[in-house]
Scaffold this motif. Sequence first.
Motif, PDB file in Angstrom:
ATOM      1  N   LEU A  38      15.164  19.644  16.718  1.00  0.00           N
ATOM      2  CA  LEU A  38      15.339  19.077  18.049  1.00  0.00           C
ATOM      3  C   LEU A  38      15.677  17.598  17.988  1.00  0.00           C
ATOM      4  CD1 LEU A  38      12.516  17.487  19.213  1.00  0.00           C
ATOM      5  CD2 LEU A  38      11.711  19.823  19.147  1.00  0.00           C
ATOM      6  N   VAL A  39      15.222  16.984  16.928  1.00  0.00           N
ATOM      7  CA  VAL A  39      15.616  15.592  16.758  1.00  0.00           C
ATOM      8  C   VAL A  39      17.111  15.509  16.462  1.00  0.00           C
ATOM      9  CG1 VAL A  39      15.315  13.555  15.320  1.00  0.00           C
ATOM     10  CG2 VAL A  39      13.328  14.890  16.023  1.00  0.00           C
ATOM     11  N   VAL A  78      12.390  21.538  22.841  1.00  0.00           N
ATOM     12  CA  VAL A  78      11.166  20.811  23.153  1.00  0.00           C
ATOM     13  C   VAL A  78      10.155  21.741  23.823  1.00  0.00           C
ATOM     14  CG1 VAL A  78      10.202  19.007  24.593  1.00  0.00           C
ATOM     15  CG2 VAL A  78      12.272  18.584  23.266  1.00  0.00           C
ATOM     16  N   THR A  87      18.355  20.803  23.262  1.00  0.00           N
ATOM     17  CA  THR A  87      17.256  19.894  22.926  1.00  0.00           C
ATOM     18  C   THR A  87      16.061  20.160  23.838  1.00  0.00           C
ATOM     19  OG1 THR A  87      18.997  18.286  22.523  1.00  0.00           O
ATOM     20  CG2 THR A  87      16.733  17.483  22.491  1.00  0.00           C
ATOM     21  N   ALA A  93      12.768  13.152  22.111  1.00  0.00           N
ATOM     22  CA  ALA A  93      13.964  13.989  22.160  1.00  0.00           C
ATOM     23  C   ALA A  93      14.162  14.532  23.561  1.00  0.00           C
ATOM     24  CB  ALA A  93      13.836  15.129  21.164  1.00  0.00           C
ATOM     25  N   VAL A 136      15.762  11.989  25.674  1.00  0.00           N
ATOM     26  CA  VAL A 136      17.195  11.880  25.392  1.00  0.00           C
ATOM     27  C   VAL A 136      17.957  12.989  26.104  1.00  0.00           C
ATOM     28  CG1 VAL A 136      18.932  12.035  23.586  1.00  0.00           C
ATOM     29  CG2 VAL A 136      16.830  10.739  23.192  1.00  0.00           C
ATOM     30  N   GLY A 137      17.433  14.208  25.928  1.00  0.00           N
ATOM     31  CA  GLY A 137      18.102  15.348  26.552  1.00  0.00           C
ATOM     32  C   GLY A 137      18.168  15.184  28.056  1.00  0.00           C
ATOM     33  N   THR A 173      19.483  17.568  17.364  1.00  0.00           N
ATOM     34  CA  THR A 173      20.311  17.791  18.550  1.00  0.00           C
ATOM     35  C   THR A 173      20.249  16.601  19.492  1.00  0.00           C
ATOM     36  OG1 THR A 173      18.484  19.001  19.539  1.00  0.00           O
ATOM     37  CG2 THR A 173      20.218  20.304  18.522  1.00  0.00           C
ATOM     38  N   ALA A 174      19.069  15.973  19.555  1.00  0.00           N
ATOM     39  CA  ALA A 174      18.965  14.800  20.418  1.00  0.00           C
ATOM     40  C   ALA A 174      19.891  13.700  19.910  1.00  0.00           C
ATOM     41  CB  ALA A 174      17.526  14.307  20.451  1.00  0.00           C
ATOM     42  N   LEU A 175      19.890  13.533  18.595  1.00  0.00           N
ATOM     43  CA  LEU A 175      20.804  12.558  18.022  1.00  0.00           C
ATOM     44  C   LEU A 175      22.250  12.942  18.317  1.00  0.00           C
ATOM     45  CD1 LEU A 175      19.081  11.805  14.621  1.00  0.00           C
ATOM     46  CD2 LEU A 175      19.224  10.331  16.633  1.00  0.00           C
ATOM     47  N   PHE A 215       7.730  12.387  18.896  1.00  0.00           N
ATOM     48  CA  PHE A 215       9.118  12.724  18.531  1.00  0.00           C
ATOM     49  C   PHE A 215       9.681  13.737  19.497  1.00  0.00           C
ATOM     50  CE2 PHE A 215       7.498  11.243  14.414  1.00  0.00           C
ATOM     51  CZ  PHE A 215       8.464  10.297  14.126  1.00  0.00           C
ATOM     52  N   THR A 216       8.896  14.739  19.721  1.00  0.00           N
ATOM     53  CA  THR A 216       9.346  15.809  20.591  1.00  0.00           C
ATOM     54  C   THR A 216       9.712  15.260  21.959  1.00  0.00           C
ATOM     55  OG1 THR A 216       7.784  17.191  19.428  1.00  0.00           O
ATOM     56  CG2 THR A 216       8.708  18.076  21.453  1.00  0.00           C
TER      57      THR A 216
END
Lengths: 503, 345, 121, 490, 89
Positions: free
Chosen positions: D461-462, D351, D347, D380, D383-384, D464-466, D376-377
Amino acid sequence: MIKHLPALLIVIPLLAAIITPIIGRIHWVLSWYTVTITTFISFVISLSLLQTVLLQGDISYWMGGWQPPWGIEYAIDNLNVYVMIIVSFMALAGAIYSKNNINVEIDEARKPFFYSVYLLFVTGLMGMVVTGDIFNIYVFLEITSLSGYALIAIGKKRQALVGAYNYLIMGTIGATFFLLGIGYLYLMTGTLNIADLAARLPEFYQTKAIFTAFTFLVVGLCIKLALFPMHFWMPNVYTHAPSAVSAVMAATGAKVAAYAIIRVMFTVFEPEFYTLAPFNIQPILLILAVAAILAGSIMALAQTDIKKMLAYSSVGQIGYIVLGISLMSVNGMIGSLIHLLNHAMMKGALFFVVGAVVYRTGLTSIENFRGLGKKMPLSMAAFTIAALSMTGVPLTVGFVSKWYLAVASIEIGMWWLVPVILLSSLLTAIYFWRIIDAVWFKPALGEESHGHEHDDHQKPKSNDAPASMLIPTLTVAMLCLVFGVFAYAPVSLAEKAAVILLK
Amino acid sequence: MIDVAIPLFLVVCGIAVLLVKDLMSSIMIFSVYSLLIAIEWVRLNAIDVAITEAAVGAGISTVLFMIILSRTKSVEECKKSISIPALLVAVGVAGVLLYGSVDLPNLRDPNIAPSTHVSPYYLENAYKQTGQENAVAAILASYRGYDTLGETTVVATAAFCLILLLRGRRHTNKDLKKYEDTSINKCTVKGVGIKPTKTSPPGSEQDKDIIKKTVTKFLMPFIQLFGLYVIVHGELGPGGGFQGGVVLGVSIIVYSLVFGFKEAQQRMSVKAKDLLVSSGVLIYGGIGVLALFFGGNYLQYNVLLPDPKFASIIGILGIEIGVGITVAAVMITLFYETVRIDANG
Amino acid sequence: MVELLAKYNYWIVIILLTTGLYGVMARQNLIKKIIALNVFQTAVLLFYVSMSKIEGGTAPVLIKGAKQIIYDNPLPQVLMLTAIVVGISTTAVALTFVTLIYREYGTIEEDQILELNKHND
Amino acid sequence: MEIIESARPVYAILVSLLAVVFIGISGKYPNLREMWTMLAAVLKFGLVVSMLPIILAGKVIEYHVTTVLPGLDIAFRVDSLGMTLALTASFLWIITSVYAIGYMRSLDEHAQTRFFMCFALALSAVMGAAFSANVFTLFVFYEIITVTTFGLVAHEETSEAIKGARRYLTYLMGTSIFFFLPAMFLTYNYAGTLDFASQGILAGKASYTIISIIFVLYIAGIAKAGMMPFHAWLPSAMVAPTPVSALLHAVAVVKVGVFTVVRILLFVFGIDLLSEIGLGTYLAYFASFTIITASILALKQDNLKLRLAYSTVSQLSYIVLAVALLTPSGITSSIIHITIHAFGKITLFFVAGAIFVATGKKYISQMDGIGRRMPFTMAAFTVGAFSMIAIPPFGGFVSKWYLILGTVEAHMLPIMVVLVASTLLNAAYFLPIIYSAFFKELPTDEVEGLREAPPMVVVPLVITALGTLTLFFWPSLLLDLARMVVSLVM
Amino acid sequence: MFNMFEVATFTIILSAVLILYRLVVGPFVFNRILAVNFFGTKTVVIMLLVGFMYGRPDMFIDIAFVYVLINFTAVLAFLKYVESGRFDN
């Protein structure tokens, strides 16, 4: 006729070589066909002999119907049938390859003679391999040597002549040493047949005369083999000889010399000789081999001419072969025998590619290889595979032999050999990397400076070697991979041979 | 006496060959060296070797050396003559040889292995099995006939090599600056009293050569007849295909030396000679292959005819002729090709 | 004297062989090298032929009808016939090289050739 | 344990190999070419998933391809450990493919055909490594990965790229030839086999000294695991295009590295042997050293990708550390961290690539206020990063939890200190980025307003973040696989 | 003791020493050519003598014949070289 195959193996190419100049008078291509077909026949015959040896055991063929030791015997066992297949296959590949490649060096009128001499060269090698008579080895050694000298001398540059001359001098000294060694053996035992010699020699193992005989036989062959420090004739020879000739010579000549050394060391003399002999031979060979491995790799690093680099790399590779021999164990011998195959394939492929490059561009400097990946993709792929094999990457045949050599050195407690093998692999990787890097990742010479001005020339056109050169090159390179993955086939054959040699 | 003196002479000549600076003298001494060694062969009862040495060492190789000399230059340049590495190697080799000869058996001892193991078989059976009175010929052509096939091939190979290298060789460095001009330091050799004149005056030739020419003309048929005799006679005494072939070849060379190269080429054309080189070996190999068809092994002559001994004699005669043809042709080739270089270059 | 003679030819062989070998390596002149090479080779011939001679032996050509004759060993002689032939072939090829080298380099001295090669490369 | 003979692992490898051929042929038609990539990725994932039930049922899939030499076989064996890596890599390949297509097209990169070919090739090799049944096969695929990714690292063909690529190759090839190969060799010499066995193959076969030597050789030889001092290749490999850094240098290459370490430790030496000699402890401290040093180095980096690279170095050592504890929880942690770190790090790299695509920025100092333009980026990214720091409810927490359990089990309290320190350091090098991205003002010369990268870049990337989130809430599959490994080797 | 053949051989070898001296020392090419020629003749004689000593002259006469011939050729080659320095005319 089946039972005469051993004789036909040599006689067919020999007579074909003699006829070639006559046939070639009609048109030179016919002489090329003769050579290709004959080498192919030899290859097929050696395959069928392999089958016979595997199924029915060793073959003994009596020339002229005279029983050995009075007559000359052809004795075929696992070892020589193995070498035989390598030699005849590479001879075939070289013959196909030479069709176009040799245009660079000689004109049409002399081509029939070239093919004739070429065929004599490989016939001599094959003759050395199958014979069971030590003097007969000498005779065929001279056939190959003489034809080899001439093949080198037709190289384009005048240095080829000097190289050939020096080779001739060294080769003749080597052959004469060999002859002298035979003389000592004969004087002590009264026989020339290898099997008979092996039977009669043990009672003389401790004598000085036999030790001298051994020294001369091995030194003579080592000169032919170009073992360091007796290698100095070789770089010039490989550099200036026509590429097809360098390829075949590197792929077969040194192999047969190594074969002859193995034959002398382990069939004529038996392993117990090395415990009884007045001097301990093993360390000397071992040191020479290690010196050859390291010196060859280091000298190869320093070269700017690719053919010279390959020649020095051969010095190192020959070191590997001798290393395996000098370990005097089954695994070492397997390593050595596999390296024979291995080196034949990869050096053959490398010289083939270099020949193709010379054919297209006329140059041999490493600089000149820049950007060739786009111009000659297939050739360069073959080059890369062969280089990987030379480095000893797993799944190439180069790995197999080094593996066995390392196993053998650990086995007999010489663990320090493993770093030597690794170091030389690393050096090999470095000097090949320079080229592979240039081939694939650098723009061609001159393109970077004023390439943008001529946009239409910008796109490098694929201009690979003609098919007659490409096919053998790719085949040989693929074999590096095939034998790397399915190494079991050659290894099992080599193992049988090694076990018999070191019984 | 003779056994001591001749080898000593040999050593003297061997060293002198290397010391003399003038190459022509060196070659001449070498030719005497060959003569001496031939005497030694005769003394050692090796009559076949002696006859070969005569033909090859003193004859062909001297002529070859002279031809090459005429194409290059005749004086070795003066150098510091001792090379330490070479000396070390030579001394090393001598050391090994001395070490090895300590327990070699005495010469002439009838009980040494070579005289007791294999060769008695030949001496006993040669006549019975092959019909050859000369055991050397029997071994050469029959027992070890395959070696001889190889030997003949070596000779043919040499011929092919020469043709490959010399015929129509194109690339020469035309504007080559002769090294001679710049090199200094030439030895003043006493021996070179004669400066070869490159052309002889045309008018006087006839008169000058008349003796030579007449003698040669007279001798020529005898030489050739003798050559044939040597080929055929191998069965009974010294000689055989190889020696006879050389003699035949020499006859053409002599002819050329006396009557000129062009004249000789009319007698024996290059094409015919090329063909002969191959055909001799083919006869030899062909007889071998023929044996296969009669159910024998390769080169097994005694199957060729119902009577094995007679078949053997015929077979051996056949291959001797083959060898003779090839060798004669090759000797002529050696001469022709080396002499012809400039004609094509 | 007899004992000296028993191995006399061996010594001669060693001297000739060493002389020849030294000449091959030390001489700069290409033709001289070949001559030395020939001397070197004849030494080996002498070695072989010396061992074929037997005390009281005669040439190995059958004498019909006679019994109890000692013949010399024919085998080394056969081998040396081959060796001589090989020698002349080698010499011929070597001499060819010499002429060609002279045509290309204008000299037959090894050191001068090396020097010319250096300039060229 | 039940063994099933099946060629499915080979198919999983061959899929992308075949794809290489098709990609090469259809180089002139980008859409067709990309279709092959996607098709292969999906197929491969499907094949891997199809093997999952078998593995979960406690069975093992084996397939013997060929015997190169007696004792050296090319053979495959799918077990729970290999499955973890294979699942992760093949799943992420699908996503990365989408991302890579978007990335490469928006930057209009050259030599895209070569790029995708090498990519597919590298993935084949990763599968091969994951499914290897013996050291030799593993070594072979390990080397193939090195060679194929070389082409990807050198992709830009600038002098910097080639220099980086050379260093990459030198480190990876050099160490593997100089240390791994002899180690393998010695293993064969002493153990007489190279096949992985759940209790190790070296126990009782050689003296402790020799085993220790082999151990050191292996650890030094697996440079892909990024242990210091052989870590320098990883930062220099960052010259590669971002999808490469994302998949290969966060997932494939380095994960194969640590996977190899885990594999060798557990299946060649065996837990009993290691704890008997006490080698695990040394390794644990050694890894801790890397964790801390690399984190400190990461702090100093301004280039985002470089910072991520050093973070990777440090995170990889978590995995090594975890397995070196030689306790059930430790091993569990190391296995699940392979996957969890993969999701998190990929992620972050995505990004970094997205920022580069959208704005051309590479340096952290340029990224003030970027969160407003690319919400969004940067979400993410957050999150990562949280997953890396191990803040719940993100995946990283799970693995770190098990790791802490492991240290307790192993009674190695000093390691706990290391973990705390490194967590703080992680926070120290990630949080400022997040802070400046969201709370600092945009540089004055830039206009406000949304300007995300193209959807093909952002969507992956969203996802993978999820994924990172998912792994916190539903880690059961991973944990099952890890437990199976533990039950196998303990 | 010594028979006639041996005495003859002895004498010839003695004279050969003198020739050898001329051959090696020179000083002129012609001295050497003569020496070669002379030596060839002596060789033939020695061979025949050896043949008689060994009691099988028939074998040795053939060899002697070849020698006569060959020595002729060698001397011709020397002379040709001295005369014109080339062989292709």
